[in-house]
Design a protein around this motif. Structure first.
Motif, PDB file in Angstrom:
ATOM      1  N   ILE A 170      45.254  11.507 -67.733  1.00 29.30           N
ATOM      2  CA  ILE A 170      45.736  12.408 -66.691  1.00 29.30           C
ATOM      3  C   ILE A 170      46.759  11.636 -65.863  1.00 29.30           C
ATOM      4  O   ILE A 170      46.427  10.637 -65.229  1.00 29.30           O
ATOM      5  CB  ILE A 170      44.573  12.909 -65.816  1.00 29.30           C
ATOM      6  N   LEU A 171      47.990  12.100 -65.900  1.00 27.03           N
ATOM      7  CA  LEU A 171      49.112  11.396 -65.288  1.00 27.03           C
ATOM      8  C   LEU A 171      49.725  12.253 -64.188  1.00 27.03           C
ATOM      9  O   LEU A 171      50.086  13.408 -64.418  1.00 27.03           O
ATOM     10  CB  LEU A 171      50.169  11.098 -66.361  1.00 27.03           C
ATOM     11  N   VAL A 172      49.831  11.700 -62.979  1.00 24.46           N
ATOM     12  CA  VAL A 172      50.529  12.361 -61.881  1.00 24.46           C
ATOM     13  C   VAL A 172      51.655  11.438 -61.424  1.00 24.46           C
ATOM     14  O   VAL A 172      51.426  10.251 -61.190  1.00 24.46           O
ATOM     15  CB  VAL A 172      49.587  12.670 -60.701  1.00 24.46           C
ATOM     16  N   GLU A 173      52.856  11.992 -61.314  1.00 24.76           N
ATOM     17  CA  GLU A 173      54.022  11.170 -61.007  1.00 24.76           C
ATOM     18  C   GLU A 173      54.990  11.870 -60.064  1.00 24.76           C
ATOM     19  O   GLU A 173      55.105  13.111 -60.060  1.00 24.76           O
ATOM     20  CB  GLU A 173      54.804  10.866 -62.293  1.00 24.76           C
ATOM     21  N   LYS A 174      55.705  11.074 -59.290  1.00 22.77           N
ATOM     22  CA  LYS A 174      56.918  11.544 -58.651  1.00 22.77           C
ATOM     23  C   LYS A 174      58.001  11.501 -59.726  1.00 22.77           C
ATOM     24  O   LYS A 174      58.027  10.558 -60.529  1.00 22.77           O
ATOM     25  CB  LYS A 174      57.291  10.634 -57.478  1.00 22.77           C
ATOM     26  N   ILE A 175      58.868  12.493 -59.773  1.00 27.30           N
ATOM     27  CA  ILE A 175      59.793  12.603 -60.899  1.00 27.30           C
ATOM     28  C   ILE A 175      61.228  12.850 -60.443  1.00 27.30           C
ATOM     29  O   ILE A 175      61.490  13.197 -59.293  1.00 27.30           O
ATOM     30  CB  ILE A 175      59.373  13.748 -61.846  1.00 27.30           C
ATOM     31  N   LEU A 176      62.137  12.691 -61.399  1.00 29.50           N
ATOM     32  CA  LEU A 176      63.506  13.162 -61.269  1.00 29.50           C
ATOM     33  C   LEU A 176      63.589  14.540 -61.921  1.00 29.50           C
ATOM     34  O   LEU A 176      62.801  14.863 -62.816  1.00 29.50           O
ATOM     35  CB  LEU A 176      64.469  12.210 -61.983  1.00 29.50           C
ATOM     36  N   THR A 177      64.537  15.351 -61.481  1.00 31.84           N
ATOM     37  CA  THR A 177      64.701  16.662 -62.095  1.00 31.84           C
ATOM     38  C   THR A 177      65.331  16.524 -63.477  1.00 31.84           C
ATOM     39  O   THR A 177      66.028  15.544 -63.775  1.00 31.84           O
ATOM     40  CB  THR A 177      65.595  17.568 -61.231  1.00 31.84           C
ATOM     41  N   GLU A 178      65.089  17.509 -64.329  1.00 32.11           N
ATOM     42  CA  GLU A 178      65.708  17.524 -65.656  1.00 32.11           C
ATOM     43  C   GLU A 178      67.223  17.702 -65.525  1.00 32.11           C
ATOM     44  O   GLU A 178      67.992  17.106 -66.279  1.00 32.11           O
ATOM     45  CB  GLU A 178      65.113  18.656 -66.503  1.00 32.11           C
ATOM     46  N   GLU A 179      67.639  18.520 -64.570  1.00 29.34           N
ATOM     47  CA  GLU A 179      69.058  18.736 -64.285  1.00 29.34           C
ATOM     48  C   GLU A 179      69.389  18.017 -62.973  1.00 29.34           C
ATOM     49  O   GLU A 179      68.872  18.379 -61.919  1.00 29.34           O
ATOM     50  CB  GLU A 179      69.357  20.228 -64.154  1.00 29.34           C
ATOM     51  N   SER A 180      70.232  17.003 -63.030  1.00 31.80           N
ATOM     52  CA  SER A 180      70.497  16.176 -61.853  1.00 31.80           C
ATOM     53  C   SER A 180      71.057  16.981 -60.683  1.00 31.80           C
ATOM     54  O   SER A 180      70.932  16.566 -59.523  1.00 31.80           O
ATOM     55  CB  SER A 180      71.463  15.047 -62.214  1.00 31.80           C
ATOM     56  N   LEU A 181      71.635  18.146 -60.968  1.00 30.76           N
ATOM     57  CA  LEU A 181      72.173  19.016 -59.932  1.00 30.76           C
ATOM     58  C   LEU A 181      71.129  19.340 -58.858  1.00 30.76           C
ATOM     59  O   LEU A 181      71.463  19.509 -57.683  1.00 30.76           O
ATOM     60  CB  LEU A 181      72.689  20.313 -60.573  1.00 30.76           C
ATOM     61  N   PHE A 182      69.841  19.407 -59.273  1.00 30.19           N
ATOM     62  CA  PHE A 182      68.783  19.824 -58.356  1.00 30.19           C
ATOM     63  C   PHE A 182      68.113  18.664 -57.625  1.00 30.19           C
ATOM     64  O   PHE A 182      67.299  18.884 -56.737  1.00 30.19           O
ATOM     65  CB  PHE A 182      67.712  20.622 -59.112  1.00 30.19           C
ATOM     66  N   ASN A 183      68.422  17.435 -58.004  1.00 31.46           N
ATOM     67  CA  ASN A 183      67.743  16.283 -57.401  1.00 31.46           C
ATOM     68  C   ASN A 183      67.891  16.257 -55.883  1.00 31.46           C
ATOM     69  O   ASN A 183      66.919  16.063 -55.149  1.00 31.46           O
ATOM     70  CB  ASN A 183      68.276  14.971 -57.987  1.00 31.46           C
ATOM     71  N   ARG A 184      69.113  16.440 -55.411  1.00 27.28           N
ATOM     72  CA  ARG A 184      69.370  16.357 -53.973  1.00 27.28           C
ATOM     73  C   ARG A 184      68.584  17.429 -53.213  1.00 27.28           C
ATOM     74  O   ARG A 184      67.995  17.155 -52.164  1.00 27.28           O
ATOM     75  CB  ARG A 184      70.863  16.494 -53.697  1.00 27.28           C
ATOM     76  N   ASP A 185      68.561  18.655 -53.753  1.00 20.25           N
ATOM     77  CA  ASP A 185      67.828  19.733 -53.083  1.00 20.25           C
ATOM     78  C   ASP A 185      66.339  19.434 -53.023  1.00 20.25           C
ATOM     79  O   ASP A 185      65.700  19.593 -51.983  1.00 20.25           O
ATOM     80  CB  ASP A 185      68.034  21.060 -53.817  1.00 20.25           C
ATOM     81  N   PHE A 186      65.774  18.977 -54.144  1.00 21.02           N
ATOM     82  CA  PHE A 186      64.334  18.735 -54.195  1.00 21.02           C
ATOM     83  C   PHE A 186      63.932  17.599 -53.257  1.00 21.02           C
ATOM     84  O   PHE A 186      62.876  17.643 -52.621  1.00 21.02           O
ATOM     85  CB  PHE A 186      63.891  18.436 -55.624  1.00 21.02           C
ATOM     86  N   ILE A 187      64.772  16.576 -53.184  1.00 18.57           N
ATOM     87  CA  ILE A 187      64.498  15.470 -52.262  1.00 18.57           C
ATOM     88  C   ILE A 187      64.574  15.962 -50.816  1.00 18.57           C
ATOM     89  O   ILE A 187      63.760  15.579 -49.973  1.00 18.57           O
ATOM     90  CB  ILE A 187      65.478  14.303 -52.511  1.00 18.57           C
ATOM     91  N   LYS A 188      65.530  16.835 -50.541  1.00 13.65           N
ATOM     92  CA  LYS A 188      65.639  17.409 -49.193  1.00 13.65           C
ATOM     93  C   LYS A 188      64.361  18.177 -48.832  1.00 13.65           C
ATOM     94  O   LYS A 188      63.825  18.017 -47.731  1.00 13.65           O
ATOM     95  CB  LYS A 188      66.844  18.342 -49.121  1.00 13.65           C
ATOM     96  N   TYR A 189      63.858  18.990 -49.773  1.00 15.03           N
ATOM     97  CA  TYR A 189      62.627  19.745 -49.505  1.00 15.03           C
ATOM     98  C   TYR A 189      61.445  18.797 -49.287  1.00 15.03           C
ATOM     99  O   TYR A 189      60.559  19.065 -48.476  1.00 15.03           O
ATOM    100  CB  TYR A 189      62.309  20.700 -50.662  1.00 15.03           C
ATOM    101  N   TYR A 190      61.451  17.697 -50.032  1.00 10.18           N
ATOM    102  CA  TYR A 190      60.378  16.708 -49.891  1.00 10.18           C
ATOM    103  C   TYR A 190      60.412  16.061 -48.508  1.00 10.18           C
ATOM    104  O   TYR A 190      59.372  15.940 -47.834  1.00 10.18           O
ATOM    105  CB  TYR A 190      60.520  15.653 -50.989  1.00 10.18           C
ATOM    106  N   TYR A 191      61.586  15.674 -48.059  1.00  8.35           N
ATOM    107  CA  TYR A 191      61.686  15.073 -46.725  1.00  8.35           C
ATOM    108  C   TYR A 191      61.384  16.101 -45.634  1.00  8.35           C
ATOM    109  O   TYR A 191      60.847  15.746 -44.581  1.00  8.35           O
ATOM    110  CB  TYR A 191      63.060  14.451 -46.521  1.00  8.35           C
ATOM    111  N   ASP A 192      61.711  17.370 -45.882  1.00  7.62           N
ATOM    112  CA  ASP A 192      61.325  18.421 -44.936  1.00  7.62           C
ATOM    113  C   ASP A 192      59.804  18.495 -44.808  1.00  7.62           C
ATOM    114  O   ASP A 192      59.279  18.699 -43.707  1.00  7.62           O
ATOM    115  CB  ASP A 192      61.865  19.775 -45.389  1.00  7.62           C
ATOM    116  N   MET A 193      59.102  18.327 -45.925  1.00  2.07           N
ATOM    117  CA  MET A 193      57.643  18.317 -45.898  1.00  2.07           C
ATOM    118  C   MET A 193      57.131  17.158 -45.051  1.00  2.07           C
ATOM    119  O   MET A 193      56.200  17.307 -44.253  1.00  2.07           O
ATOM    120  CB  MET A 193      57.077  18.206 -47.320  1.00  2.07           C
TER     121      MET A 193
END
Length: 252
Positions: A170-193
């Motif tokens: 059972i593996l749980v990881e922080k990841i990069l997006t498959e499409e790099s276009l979304f990386n910045r958005d996902f990181i922004k949502y993470y920091y918002d959290m």
């Protein structure tokens, strides 16, 4: 620390990065982090409680009598405690971590939780591999991302070899997006959290700098390729939140 009115335990608050750090250094899991780790992950990892519940459910369905259940990178024992209530007490738990301070905290928490099952806590560096034997379940919860990329395939192969037929990782990881276009958005949502959980801009920034050379995420697809290369025949995503994912892999 205990709340004298309610009798409830009060977890030390994570203020590790609250004051300005003059000279940045890599993040280390020493005594100061161990003391606030539970608060840190609960405020820094999305749906951490639900993630732990899901790990316990999956582990319970695959743990076999007479085998071992491993938590690799067990930190303060939260995953071990979560699995304890759902898995037969006859099954041995083995927690492995390279931080003696984390393992000390882990043992204290297991004792407080009234652990009755047999268990071992082992100090070992997963970078160089660890002996896994007679295992039906192995857990890597937010651990593989801290292993140097050059050592990850060897670690996964060692886990695979130590699992019995039908055993799971059972593996749980922080990841990069498959499409790099979304990386910045996902990181922004993470920091918002993190901001919603009362981390300041300084805390977010300083922790990001401390983790920069220590936590190296892969894409979900890259993790699955590594699992299949190690020998796992079936892999499935069971959890996904922006830049975090959970994968279960079975050895047939």
């Amino acid at each position: 620390m205990t709340d004298k009115v309610s009798g409830n335990d009060i977890k030390p608050k994570d203020e590790f990065f609250r004051e300005e750090i003059k000279q940045a250094s890599d993040f280390k899991f020493g005594s100061k982090v161990a003391n606030v780790f539970d608060d840190m992950v609960n405020r820094s990892v999305p749906f951490y409680g639900e993630m732990q519940r899901m790990i316990a459910e999956l582990a319970a369905d695959h743990a076999q009598e007479g085998t071992n259940v491993y938590d690799l990178g067990c930190s303060t024992g939260t995953t071990l405690i979560g699995m304890n209530s759902m898995i037969s007490e006859g099954i041995r738990f083995i927690g492995v971590d390279d931080s003696g301070e984390m393992l000390k905290k882990c043992d204290e928490k297991l004792q407080e939780a009234g652990f009755k099952r047999p268990y071992d806590l082992i100090t070992a560096d997963l970078q160089t591999g660890v002996k896994i034997e007679n295992a039906s379940v192995a857990v890597l919860c937010l651990t593989l991302q801290f292993i140097r990329p050059i050592s990850r395939e060897k670690l996964l192969k060692g886990i695979y070899d130590g699992l019995n037929s039908g055993g799971v990782l059972i593996l749980v990881e922080k990841i990069l997006t498959e499409e790099s276009l979304f990386n910045r958005d996902f990181i922004k949502y993470y920091y918002d959290m993190k901001r919603r959980n009362n981390y300041s801009e300084m805390e977010i920034s300083q922790k990001r700098e401390a983790l920069e050379n220590v936590l190296i995420p892969y894409r979900t697809s890259e993790n699955i390729v590594m699992l299949r290369d190690a020998g796992f025949s079936h892999c499935e995503v069971f959890f996904k939140w922006y830049n975090f994912t959970g994968i279960i892999a079975i050895k047939k």
